[in-house]
Motif scaffolding. Structure first.
Motif, mmCIF file in Angstrom:
data_model
loop_
_atom_site.group_PDB
_atom_site.id
_atom_site.type_symbol
_atom_site.label_atom_id
_atom_site.label_comp_id
_atom_site.label_asym_id
_atom_site.label_seq_id
_atom_site.Cartn_x
_atom_site.Cartn_y
_atom_site.Cartn_z
ATOM 1 N N GLY A 25 0.804 -1.213 0.000
ATOM 2 C CA GLY A 25 0.000 0.000 0.000
ATOM 3 C C GLY A 25 0.837 1.263 0.000
ATOM 4 O O GLY A 25 0.366 2.336 -0.384
ATOM 5 N N VAL A 27 2.776 2.842 -1.943
ATOM 6 C CA VAL A 27 3.139 2.852 -3.360
ATOM 7 C C VAL A 27 4.243 3.859 -3.655
ATOM 8 O O VAL A 27 5.115 3.621 -4.494
ATOM 9 C CB VAL A 27 1.895 3.143 -4.226
ATOM 10 C CG1 VAL A 27 2.250 3.102 -5.706
ATOM 11 C CG2 VAL A 27 0.789 2.137 -3.930
ATOM 12 N N ILE A 33 1.408 5.054 4.647
ATOM 13 C CA ILE A 33 0.332 4.735 3.714
ATOM 14 C C ILE A 33 -0.786 5.754 3.915
ATOM 15 O O ILE A 33 -1.338 5.876 5.012
ATOM 16 C CB ILE A 33 -0.196 3.304 3.949
ATOM 17 C CG1 ILE A 33 0.937 2.291 3.789
ATOM 18 C CG2 ILE A 33 -1.324 2.964 2.976
ATOM 19 C CD1 ILE A 33 0.578 0.882 4.217
ATOM 20 N N ASP A 37 -0.552 8.002 -1.516
ATOM 21 C CA ASP A 37 -0.250 6.805 -2.306
ATOM 22 C C ASP A 37 -1.305 6.574 -3.375
ATOM 23 O O ASP A 37 -0.994 6.096 -4.470
ATOM 24 C CB ASP A 37 -0.156 5.581 -1.385
ATOM 25 C CG ASP A 37 1.022 5.669 -0.441
ATOM 26 O OD1 ASP A 37 2.156 5.523 -0.907
ATOM 27 O OD2 ASP A 37 0.804 5.915 0.762
ATOM 28 N N VAL A 38 -2.545 6.923 -3.060
ATOM 29 C CA VAL A 38 -3.621 6.813 -4.052
ATOM 30 C C VAL A 38 -3.338 7.752 -5.220
ATOM 31 O O VAL A 38 -3.439 7.362 -6.396
ATOM 32 C CB VAL A 38 -4.979 7.136 -3.418
ATOM 33 C CG1 VAL A 38 -6.101 7.027 -4.453
ATOM 34 C CG2 VAL A 38 -5.271 6.209 -2.241
ATOM 35 N N LEU A 54 -2.591 -4.134 -6.413
ATOM 36 C CA LEU A 54 -3.075 -4.350 -5.051
ATOM 37 C C LEU A 54 -4.279 -5.282 -4.990
ATOM 38 O O LEU A 54 -4.535 -5.892 -3.957
ATOM 39 C CB LEU A 54 -3.406 -3.002 -4.407
ATOM 40 C CG LEU A 54 -2.184 -2.069 -4.280
ATOM 41 C CD1 LEU A 54 -2.611 -0.675 -3.883
ATOM 42 C CD2 LEU A 54 -1.190 -2.631 -3.274
ATOM 43 N N ASP A 64 -6.959 -0.716 -9.407
ATOM 44 C CA ASP A 64 -6.077 -0.729 -8.240
ATOM 45 C C ASP A 64 -6.101 0.615 -7.518
ATOM 46 O O ASP A 64 -5.984 0.661 -6.287
ATOM 47 C CB ASP A 64 -4.645 -1.064 -8.669
ATOM 48 C CG ASP A 64 -4.533 -2.466 -9.226
ATOM 49 O OD1 ASP A 64 -4.646 -3.422 -8.448
ATOM 50 O OD2 ASP A 64 -4.346 -2.607 -10.447
ATOM 51 N N TYR A 67 -9.175 0.480 -5.515
ATOM 52 C CA TYR A 67 -8.982 -0.492 -4.438
ATOM 53 C C TYR A 67 -8.157 0.115 -3.305
ATOM 54 O O TYR A 67 -8.484 -0.033 -2.123
ATOM 55 C CB TYR A 67 -8.284 -1.731 -5.000
ATOM 56 C CG TYR A 67 -8.177 -2.877 -4.030
ATOM 57 C CD1 TYR A 67 -9.193 -3.811 -3.892
ATOM 58 C CD2 TYR A 67 -7.033 -3.042 -3.240
ATOM 59 C CE1 TYR A 67 -9.093 -4.873 -3.020
ATOM 60 C CE2 TYR A 67 -6.923 -4.101 -2.350
ATOM 61 C CZ TYR A 67 -7.948 -5.012 -2.248
ATOM 62 O OH TYR A 67 -7.845 -6.055 -1.359
ATOM 63 N N LEU A 68 -7.071 0.826 -3.665
ATOM 64 C CA LEU A 68 -6.233 1.456 -2.653
ATOM 65 C C LEU A 68 -6.985 2.570 -1.939
ATOM 66 O O LEU A 68 -6.869 2.731 -0.723
ATOM 67 C CB LEU A 68 -4.954 2.001 -3.298
ATOM 68 C CG LEU A 68 -3.961 2.692 -2.359
ATOM 69 C CD1 LEU A 68 -3.528 1.765 -1.236
ATOM 70 C CD2 LEU A 68 -2.747 3.182 -3.134
ATOM 71 N N TYR A 72 -6.793 1.957 1.971
ATOM 72 C CA TYR A 72 -5.508 2.396 2.498
ATOM 73 C C TYR A 72 -5.522 2.502 4.023
ATOM 74 O O TYR A 72 -4.495 2.288 4.680
ATOM 75 C CB TYR A 72 -5.020 3.689 1.842
ATOM 76 C CG TYR A 72 -5.753 4.954 2.191
ATOM 77 C CD1 TYR A 72 -5.430 5.673 3.338
ATOM 78 C CD2 TYR A 72 -6.741 5.474 1.359
ATOM 79 C CE1 TYR A 72 -6.082 6.855 3.653
ATOM 80 C CE2 TYR A 72 -7.393 6.643 1.652
ATOM 81 C CZ TYR A 72 -7.072 7.336 2.803
ATOM 82 O OH TYR A 72 -7.726 8.499 3.105
ATOM 83 N N PHE A 75 -4.732 -0.985 5.153
ATOM 84 C CA PHE A 75 -3.346 -1.353 4.910
ATOM 85 C C PHE A 75 -2.399 -0.788 5.964
ATOM 86 O O PHE A 75 -1.344 -1.374 6.233
ATOM 87 C CB PHE A 75 -2.894 -0.873 3.528
ATOM 88 C CG PHE A 75 -3.437 -1.684 2.385
ATOM 89 C CD1 PHE A 75 -4.171 -2.830 2.605
ATOM 90 C CD2 PHE A 75 -3.215 -1.301 1.076
ATOM 91 C CE1 PHE A 75 -4.665 -3.584 1.553
ATOM 92 C CE2 PHE A 75 -3.701 -2.045 0.001
ATOM 93 C CZ PHE A 75 -4.435 -3.191 0.251
#
Length: 425
Positions: A25, A27, A33, A37-38, A54, A64, A67-68, A72, A75
């Motif tokens: 997560g 990224v 996180i 990161d998104v 992910l 993804d 999803y993140l 997040y 995560f």
């Protein structure tokens, strides 16, 4: 031209976040996180699969990113998969807060730290130096993972049936440093009282309720770990975090890294499984000679879910829950005989079974398609040890047994299962 492309590739890699020792997560690789990161993943889709895929569908795309965005917070939580304990580490302030499976609250306090005075919580000074347990996982298994002399020193009263799996424990038991607690069904209270442990770890059996009452009567603290009630294999594995916290922040860090590596491997296997062309039918079971039928788990048990996650179709998906079930033999045969894959848990007997050994348990296995085609597998007797201390290898076995064609060497090099070779002729 090739040299220029190689240099460009190296340059791109230099700017990509590394997955090595990096939390899933994270990224952008900044050590945390968050929504950043998104945004990073939305702008940079050229990250590696191990970083950006992910949802484990073998591609990095806007799915993804979504999803993140939705996950997040999960995560970055101390506990991601496990449902039967809570953990809130504040090691920078000198403590870690734990809640066990029976809602008992504990503050694990480092030397010299200030008690946060959490209402209803029992304070334990860490690292613990005197521990008892009636089960292998998660206390003994985490000690084996850490392989740390000080951690082993703290194990004072345990079931001696587990001693043979560890040369370190065997040496300490032979030297009289470890006493026998009995078993998961019968406790030797004299040895427990003689050891005077700081805490004794119990599981979810009704007999353990009685043990807890007896321990309380002897002014001995207990903790309930419903490790085997976790609905996912990763949740079961994550209990190592709970156990490691008992031995302080440095050991917690070691297990955190181990867990991230296990999570990475699980995602890698999911990505590989997603490339399969078909989904073989799979039956996972053990055989009860006394009942003369199979024992199968419900669809929500972590064995059953692992079959479905790694590209198989568990033939008893219609049985709800996580508990053991004993279908009549006719019902079991109706589904299992034609299953593409059979995975049989073995509790007793030789470490490695042959086809002849298997037929001596139940001659009807000869009629199973998986037996005829070489897709019948048996666990080793110590499977409960191996799945705790080598979850990566255990998951890898499952993925290979279900879809061997997706892996180099297929199912020929299983670590914790035996492939039953068909009988010639």
């Amino acid at each position: 031209m090739k040299k220029i492309m190689a240099l460009l590739t190296l340059a791109m890699i230099a700017f990509m976040p590394s997955a090595c020792a990096q939390a899933i997560g994270d990224v952008n690789g900044d050590g945390s996180i968050s929504i950043a990161d998104v945004v990073y993943l939305f702008k940079h889709r050229n990250v590696g699969l191990d970083v950006g895929d992910l949802n484990c569908d073998n591609a990095v795309n806007v799915v993804d990113v979504v999803y993140l965005f939705k996950n997040y917070d999960t995560f970055r939580d101390p506990v991601v998969f496990a449902e039967n304990f809570e953990m809130d580490p504040h090691w920078d302030e000198g403590y870690c807060y734990l809640v066990d499976s029976a809602d008992n609250k504990f503050v694990l306090l480092k030397e010299g730290a200030t008690d946060p005075e959490i209402e209803g919580a029992t304070v334990l000074n860490v690292p613990l130096t005197n521990v008892g347990t009636v089960f292998y996982c998660p206390i003994i298994s985490t000690a084996d993972l850490l392989d740390n002399a000080a951690v082993y020193d703290s194990l004072k009263v345990i079931p001696t049936s587990y001693v043979k799996y560890s040369s370190e424990l065997q040496t300490r038991y032979d030297a009289g440093e470890i006493l026998n607690i009995g078993s998961s069904s019968t406790m030797n209270y004299d040895n427990v009282v003689a050891s005077n442990p700081d805490i004794v770890f119990l599981a979810d059996w009704e007999k353990h309720d009685v043990m807890e009452e007896q321990l309380t009567a002897n002014n001995i603290l207990s903790c309930r770990c419903f490790t085997y009630d976790e609905p996912t294999f990763m949740g079961r594995t994550e209990w190592a975090k709970f156990a490691a916290a008992l031995w302080g922040d440095e050991n917690s860090e070691v297990i955190d890294e181990y867990f991230q590596e296990t999570w990475q491997k699980r995602n890698e296997l999911l990505r590989t499984a997603s490339t399969a062309d078909d989904y073989p039918t799979v039956v996972s079971f053990s055989w009860s000679s006394s009942k003369d039928t199979a024992c199968v788990y419900g669809a929500q048990h972590y064995y059953s879910r692992m079959v479905n996650e790694f590209g198989g179709e568990y033939v008893f998906n219609d049985i709800p829950g996580t508990s053991s079930n004993y279908p009549d033999k006719e019902t079991f045969y109706e589904r299992a005989q034609n299953a593409d894959v059979c995975i049989m848990k073995v509790y007793t007997g030789d470490e490695v079974l042959t086809a002849e050994d298997l037929l001596s348990i139940n001659p009807d296995f000869a009629n199973f398609e998986s037996f005829k085609n070489g897709r019948f597998y048996t666990s080793h007797r110590d499977y409960f040890i191996q799945e705790a201390i080598d979850p990566i290898g255990y998951m890898d076995d499952y993925a290979r047994m279900i879809n061997p064609e997706l892996f180099s060497n297929g199912d020929s090099d299983l670590l914790h299962h035996t492939k039953i070779e068909p009988i010639a002729g």
